[in-house]
Enzyme design. Structure first.
Site, PDB file in Angstrom:
ATOM      1  N   LYS A  44       4.929 163.995   8.087  1.00  0.00           N
ATOM      2  CA  LYS A  44       5.866 164.327   7.021  1.00  0.00           C
ATOM      3  C   LYS A  44       7.164 164.804   7.658  1.00  0.00           C
ATOM      4  O   LYS A  44       7.180 165.225   8.819  1.00  0.00           O
ATOM      5  CB  LYS A  44       5.255 165.424   6.148  1.00  0.00           C
ATOM      6  CG  LYS A  44       6.091 165.792   4.932  1.00  0.00           C
ATOM      7  CD  LYS A  44       5.305 166.667   3.988  1.00  0.00           C
ATOM      8  CE  LYS A  44       6.185 167.237   2.877  1.00  0.00           C
ATOM      9  NZ  LYS A  44       6.986 166.215   2.191  1.00  0.00           N
ATOM     10  N   ASN A 125      15.082 160.270   9.506  1.00  0.00           N
ATOM     11  CA  ASN A 125      15.217 159.962   8.075  1.00  0.00           C
ATOM     12  C   ASN A 125      16.665 160.154   7.645  1.00  0.00           C
ATOM     13  O   ASN A 125      17.101 161.275   7.384  1.00  0.00           O
ATOM     14  CB  ASN A 125      14.290 160.870   7.263  1.00  0.00           C
ATOM     15  CG  ASN A 125      14.436 160.632   5.768  1.00  0.00           C
ATOM     16  OD1 ASN A 125      15.116 159.705   5.334  1.00  0.00           O
ATOM     17  ND2 ASN A 125      13.807 161.485   4.974  1.00  0.00           N
ATOM     18  N   CYS A 128      18.606 161.488   3.909  1.00  0.00           N
ATOM     19  CA  CYS A 128      18.932 162.873   3.545  1.00  0.00           C
ATOM     20  C   CYS A 128      20.411 162.987   3.155  1.00  0.00           C
ATOM     21  O   CYS A 128      21.262 162.314   3.727  1.00  0.00           O
ATOM     22  CB  CYS A 128      18.662 163.814   4.714  1.00  0.00           C
ATOM     23  SG  CYS A 128      16.963 163.838   5.285  1.00  0.00           S
ATOM     24  N   ILE A 189      11.511 149.911   4.054  1.00  0.00           N
ATOM     25  CA  ILE A 189      12.571 150.643   3.374  1.00  0.00           C
ATOM     26  C   ILE A 189      12.055 152.016   2.953  1.00  0.00           C
ATOM     27  O   ILE A 189      10.852 152.199   2.768  1.00  0.00           O
ATOM     28  CB  ILE A 189      13.086 149.881   2.145  1.00  0.00           C
ATOM     29  CG1 ILE A 189      12.001 149.676   1.101  1.00  0.00           C
ATOM     30  CG2 ILE A 189      13.676 148.540   2.553  1.00  0.00           C
ATOM     31  CD1 ILE A 189      12.464 149.033  -0.207  1.00  0.00           C
TER      32      ILE A 189
END
Length: 300
Positions: A44, A125, A128, A189
């Site tokens: 995560k 990531n 954000c 994606i």
């Protein structure tokens, strides 16, 4: 029969992993899935400090998937390094840490902290919101994509994967910007922005109003984008988006993905990842394919 694939010098025993945010950091699924079977475990999102996430409700089911506005809730890098990495090191699988942040400095703090940790790759990531640029996601502006990629690559000791947002006009522009910034691998994606309204209560289903749509609904879009990116850059691609079965995963591989990530499917089938691995293996046997690399990008 060889199912091994290589991502920027990191060899995976097979091309299947789970998507960040759908598996915790592995412990939640340990009683259902043998983590030793996975090509990699993707954690995560991890930030420099604990993030509380968004207010509830923050998950809503849709007719062919789900919306989430979790807000990347996580305990921060300190807890992650002391608790989750030792847990994952018990298993014979690669460890990919998903990194999130609200400023470039946030990302770099986590990247540097992970430099001396026994993890194999970092997935950045870039969906954000960049708080210094008015909240637009890093991944929605090619100059920002290239800049954050270069900054992370300069500080990282492990290969970096740039996770692209599909909420853009041309995904290949973002992929090329990541490549120009020095990315080692591209994954895509991430979720598509969506909304659901409760018609009986006449209010938004999510407290955040909008959320990220995942699940089977986005699969055809994801396959198209993976195909475009795989043919636009020279980097390995990890394909994800609505994988429910081995057939879904094979679409990505045939479109050009070197590896695939299973996400939302794990919520209703905890064994989705291993089912996909078994399904790909059976497909290769039936079709007398000796090496999975023969299938990567086979559809032109």
């Amino acid at each position: 029969m060889n199912m091994k694939v290589n991502l920027a010098g990191v060899e995976l025993k097979n091309p299947v992993m789970e998507a960040s945010g759908t598996f915790g950091s592995g412990a939640e699924y340990g009683e259902f899935v043998d983590l030793n079977c996975l090509g990699a475990v993707v954690t995560k999102g991890v930030a420099s400090v604990p993030w509380p996430g968004n207010p509830t409700p923050r998950i809503a089911e849709t007719s062919s998937g789900m919306l989430n506005a979790i807000g990347l809730q996580n305990p921060g890098i300190d807890v992650f390094a002391s608790r989750d990495i030792p847990f994952l090191k018990q298993y014979d699988t690669k460890i990919i840490v998903n990194v999130c942040g609200k400023t470039t400095e946030d990302y770099l703090e986590v990247v540097e902290r992970l430099g001396d940790e026994p993890v194999d790759m970092l997935e950045i990531n870039i969906s954000c919101p960049n708080v210094k640029e008015g909240g637009i996601a890093f991944g929605q502006d090619p100059k920002s994509v290239e800049a954050i990629t270069r900054a992370c690559k300069d500080r990282a000791k492990q290969p970096i994967i740039m996770k692209l947002s599909p909420n853009v006009t041309d995904i290949t522009v973002m992929a090329k910007a990541a490549e120009a910034g020095g990315a080692d691998v591209i994954s895509l994606i991430n979720t598509l922005t969506g909304m659901k309204i409760d018609v009986n209560r006449r209010c938004f289903a999510l407290a955040n109003k909008t959320g990220g749509l995942s699940g089977p609904a986005i699969h055809p879009i994801a396959v198209r984008m993976v195909y475009q990116v795989a043919n636009a850059v020279k980097l390995p691609v990890i394909g994800m988006g609505g994988i429910k079965t081995w057939e879904d995963a094979m679409e990505f591989i045939l479109a050009g993905a070197t590896a695939v990530a299973v996400g939302t499917a794990s919520f209703h089938n905890p064994c989705a990842t291993t089912d996909v691995i078994d399904g790909i293996a059976d497909y290769m046997k039936r079709n007398q394919v000796e090496d999975i690399r023969e299938l990567i990008g086979a559809v032109r």
